[in-house]
Design a protein around this motif. Structure first.
Motif, PDB file in Angstrom:
ATOM      1  N   ASP A 267       0.865  -1.177   0.000  1.00  0.00           N
ATOM      2  CA  ASP A 267       0.000   0.000   0.000  1.00  0.00           C
ATOM      3  C   ASP A 267       0.901   1.227   0.000  1.00  0.00           C
ATOM      4  O   ASP A 267       1.689   1.430   0.926  1.00  0.00           O
ATOM      5  CB  ASP A 267      -0.897  -0.010   1.243  1.00  0.00           C
ATOM      6  N   ALA A 308      -2.010 -11.796  -2.390  1.00  0.00           N
ATOM      7  CA  ALA A 308      -2.797 -11.494  -3.592  1.00  0.00           C
ATOM      8  C   ALA A 308      -2.347 -10.187  -4.247  1.00  0.00           C
ATOM      9  O   ALA A 308      -2.230 -10.099  -5.475  1.00  0.00           O
ATOM     10  CB  ALA A 308      -4.279 -11.419  -3.236  1.00  0.00           C
ATOM     11  N   ARG A 309      -2.070  -9.180  -3.421  1.00  0.00           N
ATOM     12  CA  ARG A 309      -1.695  -7.875  -3.976  1.00  0.00           C
ATOM     13  C   ARG A 309      -0.351  -7.943  -4.700  1.00  0.00           C
ATOM     14  O   ARG A 309      -0.182  -7.359  -5.768  1.00  0.00           O
ATOM     15  CB  ARG A 309      -1.651  -6.843  -2.850  1.00  0.00           C
ATOM     16  N   ASP A 312      -0.788  -9.871  -7.993  1.00  0.00           N
ATOM     17  CA  ASP A 312      -1.394  -9.019  -9.024  1.00  0.00           C
ATOM     18  C   ASP A 312      -0.359  -8.083  -9.640  1.00  0.00           C
ATOM     19  O   ASP A 312      -0.349  -7.855 -10.859  1.00  0.00           O
ATOM     20  CB  ASP A 312      -2.544  -8.204  -8.431  1.00  0.00           C
ATOM     21  N   LEU A 338      -5.829 -11.811 -12.600  1.00  0.00           N
ATOM     22  CA  LEU A 338      -5.788 -10.812 -11.534  1.00  0.00           C
ATOM     23  C   LEU A 338      -6.912 -11.036 -10.530  1.00  0.00           C
ATOM     24  O   LEU A 338      -8.068 -11.251 -10.906  1.00  0.00           O
ATOM     25  CB  LEU A 338      -5.904  -9.400 -12.116  1.00  0.00           C
ATOM     26  N   ALA A 339      -6.568 -10.954  -9.262  1.00  0.00           N
ATOM     27  CA  ALA A 339      -7.583 -11.109  -8.220  1.00  0.00           C
ATOM     28  C   ALA A 339      -8.460  -9.867  -8.114  1.00  0.00           C
ATOM     29  O   ALA A 339      -9.672  -9.948  -7.937  1.00  0.00           O
ATOM     30  CB  ALA A 339      -6.908 -11.394  -6.876  1.00  0.00           C
ATOM     31  N   GLN A 340      -7.828  -8.699  -8.236  1.00  0.00           N
ATOM     32  CA  GLN A 340      -8.564  -7.429  -8.137  1.00  0.00           C
ATOM     33  C   GLN A 340      -8.077  -6.472  -9.220  1.00  0.00           C
ATOM     34  O   GLN A 340      -7.232  -5.608  -8.972  1.00  0.00           O
ATOM     35  CB  GLN A 340      -8.366  -6.800  -6.750  1.00  0.00           C
ATOM     36  N   PRO A 341      -8.596  -6.623 -10.437  1.00  0.00           N
ATOM     37  CA  PRO A 341      -8.176  -5.713 -11.513  1.00  0.00           C
ATOM     38  C   PRO A 341      -8.607  -4.275 -11.227  1.00  0.00           C
ATOM     39  O   PRO A 341      -9.728  -4.044 -10.763  1.00  0.00           O
ATOM     40  CB  PRO A 341      -8.887  -6.275 -12.744  1.00  0.00           C
ATOM     41  N   ASN A 342      -7.725  -3.358 -11.473  1.00  0.00           N
ATOM     42  CA  ASN A 342      -7.984  -1.934 -11.236  1.00  0.00           C
ATOM     43  C   ASN A 342      -7.826  -1.198 -12.557  1.00  0.00           C
ATOM     44  O   ASN A 342      -6.730  -1.155 -13.125  1.00  0.00           O
ATOM     45  CB  ASN A 342      -7.000  -1.397 -10.196  1.00  0.00           C
ATOM     46  N   SER A 372     -14.154  -4.102 -15.396  1.00  0.00           N
ATOM     47  CA  SER A 372     -13.733  -3.598 -14.083  1.00  0.00           C
ATOM     48  C   SER A 372     -14.118  -2.142 -13.847  1.00  0.00           C
ATOM     49  O   SER A 372     -13.887  -1.621 -12.753  1.00  0.00           O
ATOM     50  CB  SER A 372     -12.208  -3.741 -13.934  1.00  0.00           C
ATOM     51  N   ASN A 375     -17.169  -0.564 -11.026  1.00  0.00           N
ATOM     52  CA  ASN A 375     -16.885  -0.296  -9.615  1.00  0.00           C
ATOM     53  C   ASN A 375     -15.685   0.632  -9.418  1.00  0.00           C
ATOM     54  O   ASN A 375     -15.174   0.755  -8.307  1.00  0.00           O
ATOM     55  CB  ASN A 375     -16.609  -1.621  -8.890  1.00  0.00           C
TER      56      ASN A 375
END
Length: 530
Positions: A267, A308-309, A312, A338-342, A372, A375
Motif C-alpha cells: 500500500d 494477492a496484492r 497481481d 488478476l484477483a482485483q483488476p484496477n 472492471s 466499480n
C-alpha cells in the motif's frame, strides 16, 4: 497581539526559508520573545513585513516576503536574530501552534547545514562538499547512500514538511552532478526522484496509525504525483536507448533497484507499477535486458503463497512485456488471472495508444477494461468514458459507445445524455429522462430549448410524467409545482395547435385526482376547470 494574516503561499515560503537561515538556539529565543508578547506592532510595507519587537530596547525587524535572505533588524546581531524569529512566529500564529512549528524547524536545522552570513559560509560548504559528495563513477546504490546521508534524520511531521522535503531534495541534490558527463548525470537525476519516492512511501507507512494520518496521506499523495511527473519529465529528456548503450551498468543496476521498489505490492502513495512499466516501455529496444527481467518475474510468480496484492503486481508487470512485444492476446490471458483488476492501472496503455492514434487497439483495451470499470473510482470512471468518447469519433459507427453507455447507466447518465444531445438524438434523450424519472425542472433550460426547437411534441410525455408525479406527492407545495409544469404543457399544446387535446387531458387529470381538494383549487386558480 498580531492581527495581520499574510497569504498562505507567503507563509509556506517563510517556513521553507527559516531552516536555511537560522541557528536553532536563536530561533528558540525568537519563539520566547513571541510567547512573552514582545511583538507589539506588525505592518505590511509593500512586499515586506515590518514589526516592532521589545527587548532590552525596542528594535524594528523587517521580513522580506519575496527574498527572505535580505531580511534585517535594527539590533546589533550579525545575522538572523531573535527579533526576526519572533516576528515570524507572530505571522505563523493564525495558521497553527507556533511551539509545534518551532520543534519541526529545529529538527530541520539540526539535520542540515545552515547558511550563515559572512566569509565562513563559503568555506563551510566547500569543506562539507569535499568530505561527502556523490562520485560520478559510483553505482546507483552509492548515490542512494549519499542521499540518505544528506537527509538522515529529516523529520516529516508537520503539514508543510513533505513539500519542504520535495523542494529541498530537488534543490540540493542535482548540483552535485553539474559537471558530470550528460549520460551519467541524466541517470543520477532519475535516482534523485526514486529516492524521494522511497522516502515519501516510508513516511506514509510510518504515519498510518497517526491521528493526523488523513492529512499526511493527502500530503504524500500530492508529493508522490509531483515525483511521478518529475520522473516522466527527466526520462522524456533522455534518448534512453542510446543512454542504455552508453551506460549499461548504470541502467541494469537502476532496473534491478526499480524492480525491488516496484514489485512488492505494498500500500503506497507511489504508483510504482506505473513507474516500472513506463521506464521499461521506454527501453523497448533492450531485448536482452527484457529477457532477463521476464525470467526474474516468472521466477517470482512461481513462488508459493504469494500475497494477492503482490501477485497481481507481478502479473501486471509480466503482462507488460507481452504488450511491449505487441502480443495483446497473451497479455489479456495473463491479466485474466488478476484477483482485483484496477482499471486505473491500465490507463497507461490507453494514453499511449491515444497519442499514437491507434484506435483499433484503443477499442480492444476499452472492451477489456469494461468489466472492471463499473466499480471504479469516480475519476477513473470519468476518464474511461472520455477515452471511449474520443475513440468513437474515429470509428465508423458509435453503436458500441451507445451500448456501453446504456449498460453503465445510471452511472453514465451525464456522459450519455450529453452525447445524445450533441448528436441530436432527441427522442432517445427524452426516453432516457423518462426512464430515470427526471423532472424537466431539474434539467437545463438550454437542453429543453434545443428539443423544443426541433420538435416540441417530444417534450409532452416528459411534462406529463413530471406533473402527475408532483400531484402524487399530495401536498400544497407539490401541487404548485404541478401547476408550473402544466402551464408549460399548456403552452406546448397551444404551440402544436392541439387545444382540444389539452382540454381533454386536463379534465381527465382533474377527474383522476378529484378527491385531492387542494389540487382542484390550484386547477381552478389556473382557470383550467370550473
Amino acid at each position: 497581539m498580531l492581527k495581520l494574516q499574510i497569504p498562505k503561499n507567503r507563509m509556506n515560503y517563510l517556513i521553507k526559508q527559516i531552516p536555511l537561515h537560522f541557528d536553532a538556539v536563536v530561533l528558540e529565543q525568537g519563539w520566547e520573545y513571541y510567547h512573552k508578547g514582545r511583538v507589539t506592532e506588525v505592518d505590511l510595507k509593500g512586499t515586506s513585513i515590518q514589526a516592532t519587537v521589545a527587548g532590552k530596547k525596542v528594535n524594528t525587524a523587517t521580513l522580506n516576503l519575496e527574498n527572505f535572505s535580505t531580511s534585517e533588524c535594527s539590533c546589533s546581531y550579525d545575522g538572523f536574530c531573535k527579533h526576526i524569529g519572533a516576528t515570524f512566529f507572530s505571522l505563523y500564529a493564525p495558521y497553527g501552534r507556533p511551539e509545534l512549528v518551532l520543534q519541526q524547524l529545529k529538527q530541520q536545522i539540526n539535520t542540515r547545514k545552515k547558511p550563515i552570513r559572512g566569509a565562513a559560509l563559503a568555506q563551510e560548504r566547500k569543506a562539507a562538499a569535499q568530505a561527502n559528495v556523490p562520485m560520478e563513477e559510483a553505482m546507483p546504490i552509492d548515490w542512494h547512500r549519499f542521499f540518505e546521508g544528506k537527509f538522515h534524520g529529516f523529520s516529516i511531521s508537520h503539514q508543510h514538511s513533505i513539500e519542504t522535503f520535495y523542494d529541498s531534495a530537488l534543490e540540493s541534490l542535482p548540483p552535485f552532478a553539474a559537471n558530470w558527463k550528460s549520460t551519467t548525470r541524466e541517470i543520477y537525476l532519475c535516482h534523485i526522484v526514486l529516492f524521494m519516492m522511497r522516502k515519501i512511501e516510508q513516511f506514509y507507512q510510518e504515519t498510518k496509525s497517526s491521528y493526523l494520518s488523513y492529512y499526511h496521506e493527502n500530503g504524500c499523495k500530492i508529493a508522490a504525483k509531483n515525483c511521478e511527473d518529475k520522473l516522466v519529465e527527466f526520462v522524456e529528456r533522455i534518448l534512453i536507448n542510446a543512454s542504455f548503450k552508453a551506460e549499461p551498468k548504470l541502467w541494469l543496476a537502476t532496473l534491478k533497484m526499480l524492480g525491488e521498489f516496484a514489485l512488492q505490492g505494498k500500500d503506497s502513495p507511489i504508483d510504482w507499477l506505473f513507474v516500472y512499466r513506463f521506464i521499461w516501455w521506454k527501453l523497448a529496444d533492450q531485448t536482452q535486458a527484457q529477457k532477463e527481467e521476464i525470467q526474474r518475474l516468472e521466477a517470482l510468480l512461481a513462488k508459493k503463497e504469494l500475497l494477492a496484492r503482490k501477485k497481481d503486481t507481478l502479473i501486471a508487470a509480466r503482462a507488460h512485456f507481452d504488450i511491449i512485444r505487441e502480443d495483446t492476446d497473451s497479455a489479456f490471458e495473463r491479466l485474466e488471472q488478476l484477483a482485483q483488476p484496477n482499471a486505473k492501472d491500465y490507463f497507461l496503455y490507453l494514453n499511449h495508444y491515444y497519442n499514437e492514434k491507434q484506435w483499433n487497439l484503443m477499442v480492444i483495451w476499452l472492451r477489456w477494461l469494461f468489466k472492471s470499470i463499473a466499480n471504479a473510482h469516480h475519476d477513473d470512471f470519468r476518464t474511461f468514458c472520455q477515452f471511449w468518447l474520443d475513440t468513437t469519433k474515429h470509428l465508423e459507427s458509435d453503436s458500441e459507445w451507445v451500448q456501453v453507455m446504456e449498460s453503465l447507466l445510471p452511472r453514465s447518465y451525464y456522459y450519455y445524455t450529453a452525447y445524445l444531445l450533441q448528436t441530436k438524438r432527441y427522442r432517445q434523450w427524452v426516453d432516457l429522462q423518462l426512464a430515470n424519472r427526471i423532472s424537466p425542472l431539474s434539467l437545463y433550460g438550454m437542453e429543453l430549448k434545443a428539443i423544443e426547437e426541433h420538435d416540441s411534441a417530444l417534450l409532452l410525455p416528459l411534462y406529463h410524467q413530471a406533473a402527475e408525479r408532483a400531484v402524487l406527492e399530495k401536498n400544497r407545495a407539490s401541487y404548485k409545482t404541478a401547476v408550473r409544469l402544466l402551464k408549460k404543457l399548456h403552452g406546448i399544446y397551444k404551440q402544436l395547435g392541439q387545444d382540444d387535446r389539452w382540454e381533454h387531458y386536463v379534465y381527465r387529470l382533474a377527474d383522476k385526482f378529484s378527491r385531492l381538494r387542494a389540487f382542484q383549487e390550484e386547477l381552478k386558480k389556473g382557470k383550467w376547470i370550473r
